[in-house]
Design a protein around this motif. Structure first.
Motif, PDB file in Angstrom:
ATOM      1  N   GLU A 129       1.042  -1.230   0.056  1.00 57.20           N
ATOM      2  CA  GLU A 129       0.119  -0.086  -0.065  1.00 57.20           C
ATOM      3  C   GLU A 129       1.015   1.478   0.014  1.00 57.20           C
ATOM      4  OE1 GLU A 129      -3.901   1.935   0.202  1.00 57.20           O
ATOM      5  OE2 GLU A 129      -2.898   0.511  -0.566  1.00 57.20           O
ATOM      6  N   ALA A 130       2.053   1.339   0.841  1.00 68.06           N
ATOM      7  CA  ALA A 130       3.121   2.465   0.928  1.00 68.06           C
ATOM      8  C   ALA A 130       3.333   2.681  -0.591  1.00 68.06           C
ATOM      9  CB  ALA A 130       3.904   2.092   1.779  1.00 68.06           C
ATOM     10  N   ALA A 131       3.744   1.602  -1.496  1.00 70.42           N
ATOM     11  CA  ALA A 131       4.240   1.672  -2.730  1.00 70.42           C
ATOM     12  C   ALA A 131       3.182   2.115  -3.683  1.00 70.42           C
ATOM     13  CB  ALA A 131       4.980   0.491  -2.866  1.00 70.42           C
ATOM     14  N   ARG A 132       2.026   1.649  -3.423  1.00 67.63           N
ATOM     15  CA  ARG A 132       1.023   2.153  -4.460  1.00 67.63           C
ATOM     16  C   ARG A 132       0.644   3.562  -4.168  1.00 67.63           C
ATOM     17  NH1 ARG A 132      -4.442   3.362  -4.581  1.00 67.63           N
ATOM     18  NH2 ARG A 132      -4.843   3.055  -2.321  1.00 67.63           N
ATOM     19  N   VAL A 133       0.495   3.924  -3.189  1.00 72.40           N
ATOM     20  CA  VAL A 133       0.073   5.519  -3.021  1.00 72.40           C
ATOM     21  C   VAL A 133       1.363   6.495  -3.267  1.00 72.40           C
ATOM     22  CG1 VAL A 133      -1.918   4.952  -1.364  1.00 72.40           C
ATOM     23  CG2 VAL A 133       0.511   5.665  -0.438  1.00 72.40           C
ATOM     24  N   LEU A 134       2.405   5.988  -3.228  1.00 70.22           N
ATOM     25  CA  LEU A 134       3.796   6.866  -3.376  1.00 70.22           C
ATOM     26  C   LEU A 134       3.745   7.139  -4.922  1.00 70.22           C
ATOM     27  CD1 LEU A 134       6.516   5.471  -1.239  1.00 70.22           C
ATOM     28  CD2 LEU A 134       5.518   7.884  -1.180  1.00 70.22           C
ATOM     29  N   LYS A 135       3.960   8.626  -5.391  1.00 68.90           N
ATOM     30  CA  LYS A 135       4.511   8.911  -6.619  1.00 68.90           C
ATOM     31  C   LYS A 135       5.850   8.203  -7.231  1.00 68.90           C
ATOM     32  CE  LYS A 135       2.429  13.435  -6.194  1.00 68.90           C
ATOM     33  NZ  LYS A 135       2.581  14.965  -6.139  1.00 68.90           N
ATOM     34  N   PRO A 136       6.002   8.044  -8.350  1.00 66.96           N
ATOM     35  CA  PRO A 136       7.285   7.684  -8.773  1.00 66.96           C
ATOM     36  C   PRO A 136       8.491   8.730  -8.148  1.00 66.96           C
ATOM     37  CG  PRO A 136       5.826   7.386 -10.326  1.00 66.96           C
ATOM     38  CD  PRO A 136       5.100   8.172  -9.542  1.00 66.96           C
ATOM     39  N   GLY A 137       9.427   8.350  -7.731  1.00 69.69           N
ATOM     40  CA  GLY A 137      10.668   9.129  -6.912  1.00 69.69           C
ATOM     41  C   GLY A 137       9.870   9.651  -5.624  1.00 69.69           C
ATOM     42  N   GLY A 138       8.863   8.953  -5.151  1.00 67.70           N
ATOM     43  CA  GLY A 138       8.337   9.581  -3.723  1.00 67.70           C
ATOM     44  C   GLY A 138       9.139   8.866  -2.592  1.00 67.70           C
ATOM     45  N   LEU A 139       9.177   9.205  -1.428  1.00 72.86           N
ATOM     46  CA  LEU A 139       9.829   8.576  -0.389  1.00 72.86           C
ATOM     47  C   LEU A 139       9.244   7.927   0.826  1.00 72.86           C
ATOM     48  CD1 LEU A 139      13.037   9.077   0.192  1.00 72.86           C
ATOM     49  CD2 LEU A 139      12.272  10.909   1.792  1.00 72.86           C
ATOM     50  N   PHE A 140       9.554   6.711   0.948  1.00 73.61           N
ATOM     51  CA  PHE A 140       9.220   5.933   2.079  1.00 73.61           C
ATOM     52  C   PHE A 140      10.266   5.805   3.136  1.00 73.61           C
ATOM     53  CE2 PHE A 140       8.914   1.311   3.950  1.00 73.61           C
ATOM     54  CZ  PHE A 140       7.655   1.776   4.611  1.00 73.61           C
ATOM     55  N   VAL A 141       9.706   6.679   4.215  1.00 76.93           N
ATOM     56  CA  VAL A 141      10.744   6.822   5.693  1.00 76.93           C
ATOM     57  C   VAL A 141      10.188   5.657   6.557  1.00 76.93           C
ATOM     58  CG1 VAL A 141      11.444   8.327   6.996  1.00 76.93           C
ATOM     59  CG2 VAL A 141      10.857   9.246   4.826  1.00 76.93           C
ATOM     60  N   PHE A 142      11.192   4.992   7.076  1.00 74.60           N
ATOM     61  CA  PHE A 142      10.646   4.054   8.145  1.00 74.60           C
ATOM     62  C   PHE A 142      11.624   4.036   9.196  1.00 74.60           C
ATOM     63  CE2 PHE A 142      13.250   2.153   4.696  1.00 74.60           C
ATOM     64  CZ  PHE A 142      14.096   1.329   5.214  1.00 74.60           C
ATOM     65  N   GLU A 143      10.835   3.603  10.365  1.00 71.70           N
ATOM     66  CA  GLU A 143      11.671   3.345  11.504  1.00 71.70           C
ATOM     67  C   GLU A 143      10.972   1.994  12.220  1.00 71.70           C
ATOM     68  OE1 GLU A 143      11.062   3.912  16.126  1.00 71.70           O
ATOM     69  OE2 GLU A 143      10.339   5.638  14.719  1.00 71.70           O
ATOM     70  N   GLU A 144      11.624   0.878  12.313  1.00 74.70           N
ATOM     71  CA  GLU A 144      10.729  -0.334  12.704  1.00 74.70           C
ATOM     72  C   GLU A 144      11.514  -1.140  13.730  1.00 74.70           C
ATOM     73  OE1 GLU A 144       8.067  -1.885  12.412  1.00 74.70           O
ATOM     74  OE2 GLU A 144       7.156  -0.604  11.299  1.00 74.70           O
ATOM     75  N   VAL A 145      10.645  -1.915  14.384  1.00 75.91           N
ATOM     76  CA  VAL A 145      11.009  -2.978  15.613  1.00 75.91           C
ATOM     77  C   VAL A 145      11.192  -4.142  14.946  1.00 75.91           C
ATOM     78  CG1 VAL A 145      10.711  -3.685  18.071  1.00 75.91           C
ATOM     79  CG2 VAL A 145      10.016  -1.373  17.110  1.00 75.91           C
ATOM     80  N   THR A 146      12.397  -4.716  15.046  1.00 79.15           N
ATOM     81  CA  THR A 146      12.321  -6.127  14.502  1.00 79.15           C
ATOM     82  C   THR A 146      12.137  -7.247  15.242  1.00 79.15           C
ATOM     83  OG1 THR A 146      14.798  -6.378  14.972  1.00 79.15           O
ATOM     84  CG2 THR A 146      14.450  -4.849  13.010  1.00 79.15           C
TER      85      THR A 146
END
Length: 203
Positions: A129-146
């Motif tokens: 879903e994050a990829a779907r709603v991002l424009k080409p060249g758009g940024l996905f910023v993440f901070e995660e617990v593994t």
């Protein structure tokens, strides 16, 4: 998210860590603030503190922020009252921003994940879903617990997380290109417990 974790994310110490360490690190990994006029989405906004940082530190012009918990949305609404003309909040699922906001393909310049995807049993669907709603060249910023952190006795005792299909930092990073997200920069902390990074949506 159980009661103890709700208390933890509303703690001033957690907010200070996010403001003083996590956001500066994410800004560096992302290559700096967003372009003027950028529109962003936040997956799992909690009490709205991260939303405020997306506006103030990352420079988003507008943020659509979603959370499954009506209590958290109510807290976020109060916190973000001064910025209400720049924020849209909804009770909804991070894996379906179309239902929450009518978000079409390529609706956002950036999507932010401040430690929410590890709460989602089908975490890959959140990346889709994050990829779907991002424009080409758009940024996905993440901070995660593994998975490494979630296996610690303290996490098992205090917090409530999905027990199946947890991801390590390596697995999360390896999954991103499968969704058209090319990692720009990343790092781990505390023996791989925490993962921070940014990825770019391919054209």
């Amino acid at each position: 998210m159980n009661r103890i974790e709700k208390v933890a994310i509303n703690n001033p110490a957690r907010r200070a860590l996010q403001r003083l360490y996590e956001v500066p690190t994410l800004l560096r990994l992302a290559g700096g603030p967003l372009a003027p006029g950028a529109k962003a989405a936040e997956l799992g906004c909690g009490p709205g503190y991260g939303t405020r940082l997306i506006l103030d530190r990352f420079g988003a012009s507008h943020v659509d922020a979603v959370d499954l918990d009506p209590y958290m949305i109510a807290r976020a609404r109060r916190r973000l009252t001064p910025a209400r003309h720049r924020v849209r909040l909804a009770v909804g699922d991070a894996t379906d921003l179309r239902a929450a906001f009518g978000a079409g393909d390529g609706a956002y310049d950036a999507v932010f994940d401040f430690a929410i995807i590890h709460h989602i049993p089908d975490w890959r669907s959140a990346l889709t879903e994050a990829a779907r709603v991002l424009k080409p060249g758009g940024l996905f910023v993440f901070e995660e617990v593994t998975a490494h952190a979630l296996a610690r006795p303290s996490y098992r005792l205090l917090f409530d997380h999905p027990t199946e299909d947890r991801f390590t930092a390596e697995q999360f990073l390896a999954e991103l290109p499968r969704h058209g997200l090319a990692v720009r920069g990343s790092l781990t902390r505390i023996q791989g417990d925490y993962l921070l990074g940014a990825a770019v949506r391919s054209g």
